[in-house]
Design a protein around this motif. Structure first.
Motif, PDB file in Angstrom:
ATOM      1  N   LYS A 176      -1.314   7.371 -15.572  1.00 49.45           N
ATOM      2  CA  LYS A 176      -2.377   7.903 -14.621  1.00 49.45           C
ATOM      3  C   LYS A 176      -1.995   7.614 -13.096  1.00 49.45           C
ATOM      4  O   LYS A 176      -1.639   6.353 -13.040  1.00 49.45           O
ATOM      5  CB  LYS A 176      -3.840   7.406 -15.037  1.00 49.45           C
ATOM      6  N   ILE A 177      -2.235   8.440 -12.092  1.00 44.27           N
ATOM      7  CA  ILE A 177      -1.984   7.948 -10.887  1.00 44.27           C
ATOM      8  C   ILE A 177      -2.948   8.294 -10.008  1.00 44.27           C
ATOM      9  O   ILE A 177      -3.526   9.310  -9.974  1.00 44.27           O
ATOM     10  CB  ILE A 177      -0.478   8.890 -10.243  1.00 44.27           C
ATOM     11  N   ARG A 178      -3.389   7.272  -9.130  1.00 37.60           N
ATOM     12  CA  ARG A 178      -4.524   7.539  -8.193  1.00 37.60           C
ATOM     13  C   ARG A 178      -4.045   6.908  -6.710  1.00 37.60           C
ATOM     14  O   ARG A 178      -3.295   6.005  -6.537  1.00 37.60           O
ATOM     15  CB  ARG A 178      -5.572   6.344  -8.733  1.00 37.60           C
ATOM     16  N   LEU A 179      -4.080   7.986  -5.767  1.00 36.04           N
ATOM     17  CA  LEU A 179      -3.598   7.757  -4.524  1.00 36.04           C
ATOM     18  C   LEU A 179      -5.112   7.444  -3.622  1.00 36.04           C
ATOM     19  O   LEU A 179      -6.103   8.184  -3.898  1.00 36.04           O
ATOM     20  CB  LEU A 179      -3.275   9.369  -4.189  1.00 36.04           C
ATOM     21  N   SER A 180      -4.996   6.439  -2.908  1.00 40.26           N
ATOM     22  CA  SER A 180      -6.008   5.986  -2.061  1.00 40.26           C
ATOM     23  C   SER A 180      -5.660   5.219  -0.796  1.00 40.26           C
ATOM     24  O   SER A 180      -4.463   5.143  -0.522  1.00 40.26           O
ATOM     25  CB  SER A 180      -6.932   5.102  -2.863  1.00 40.26           C
ATOM     26  N   ALA A 181      -6.559   4.897  -0.076  1.00 40.12           N
ATOM     27  CA  ALA A 181      -6.306   4.118   1.138  1.00 40.12           C
ATOM     28  C   ALA A 181      -5.635   2.725   1.014  1.00 40.12           C
ATOM     29  O   ALA A 181      -4.988   2.342   1.771  1.00 40.12           O
ATOM     30  CB  ALA A 181      -7.581   3.893   2.070  1.00 40.12           C
ATOM     31  N   ALA A 182      -5.808   2.350  -0.363  1.00 41.25           N
ATOM     32  CA  ALA A 182      -5.133   1.051  -0.852  1.00 41.25           C
ATOM     33  C   ALA A 182      -3.823   1.328  -1.205  1.00 41.25           C
ATOM     34  O   ALA A 182      -3.182   0.357  -1.099  1.00 41.25           O
ATOM     35  CB  ALA A 182      -6.037   0.602  -1.974  1.00 41.25           C
ATOM     36  N   VAL A 236      -0.788   6.364   1.888  1.00 47.48           N
ATOM     37  CA  VAL A 236      -1.113   7.833   1.294  1.00 47.48           C
ATOM     38  C   VAL A 236      -1.789   8.379   2.661  1.00 47.48           C
ATOM     39  O   VAL A 236      -2.883   7.875   2.793  1.00 47.48           O
ATOM     40  CB  VAL A 236      -1.854   7.444   0.210  1.00 47.48           C
ATOM     41  N   PRO A 237      -1.382   9.612   2.917  1.00 45.33           N
ATOM     42  CA  PRO A 237      -2.224  10.451   3.869  1.00 45.33           C
ATOM     43  C   PRO A 237      -3.516  10.666   3.356  1.00 45.33           C
ATOM     44  O   PRO A 237      -3.591  10.673   2.119  1.00 45.33           O
ATOM     45  CB  PRO A 237      -1.215  11.786   3.964  1.00 45.33           C
ATOM     46  N   ALA A 238      -4.359  10.824   4.187  1.00 44.45           N
ATOM     47  CA  ALA A 238      -6.076  10.692   3.684  1.00 44.45           C
ATOM     48  C   ALA A 238      -6.332  12.106   3.014  1.00 44.45           C
ATOM     49  O   ALA A 238      -7.095  12.048   1.914  1.00 44.45           O
ATOM     50  CB  ALA A 238      -6.991  10.776   4.840  1.00 44.45           C
ATOM     51  N   ASP A 239      -5.576  12.967   3.419  1.00 45.33           N
ATOM     52  CA  ASP A 239      -5.881  14.601   2.691  1.00 45.33           C
ATOM     53  C   ASP A 239      -5.166  14.340   1.007  1.00 45.33           C
ATOM     54  O   ASP A 239      -5.434  15.290   0.249  1.00 45.33           O
ATOM     55  CB  ASP A 239      -5.090  15.544   3.523  1.00 45.33           C
ATOM     56  N   GLN A 240      -4.497  13.489   0.885  1.00 47.58           N
ATOM     57  CA  GLN A 240      -4.024  13.372  -0.678  1.00 47.58           C
ATOM     58  C   GLN A 240      -4.820  12.391  -1.541  1.00 47.58           C
ATOM     59  O   GLN A 240      -4.335  12.067  -2.534  1.00 47.58           O
ATOM     60  CB  GLN A 240      -2.485  12.832  -0.495  1.00 47.58           C
TER      61      GLN A 240
END
Length: 61
Positions: A4-10, A30-34
């Motif tokens: 599972k992949i999670r994109l965040s500010a981290a 990671v761009p905020a819109d993603q």
């Protein structure tokens, strides 16, 4: 391995549910819109459920 992949500010967080392996790639911007829309954690509560827990035979919990 399927992750599972999670994109965040981290960064990019990879999690394999079968093995339990967690990898955080924190140097990947990671761009905020993603950012992932789902919450990071899900808390559940059971109202009205009975619990028969005890700390031991001679002590109430």
């Amino acid at each position: 391995m399927t992750c599972k992949i999670r994109l965040s500010a981290a960064g990019v967080h990879l999690f394999d549910r079968v093995s339990g392996v967690n990898v955080l790639l924190d140097e990947i911007p990671v761009p905020a819109d993603q950012f992932s829309r789902a919450p990071r954690y899900l808390d559940e509560a059971a109202e009205g459920a009975e619990c028969s827990c005890s700390a031991g035979d001679d002590q109430p919990y």
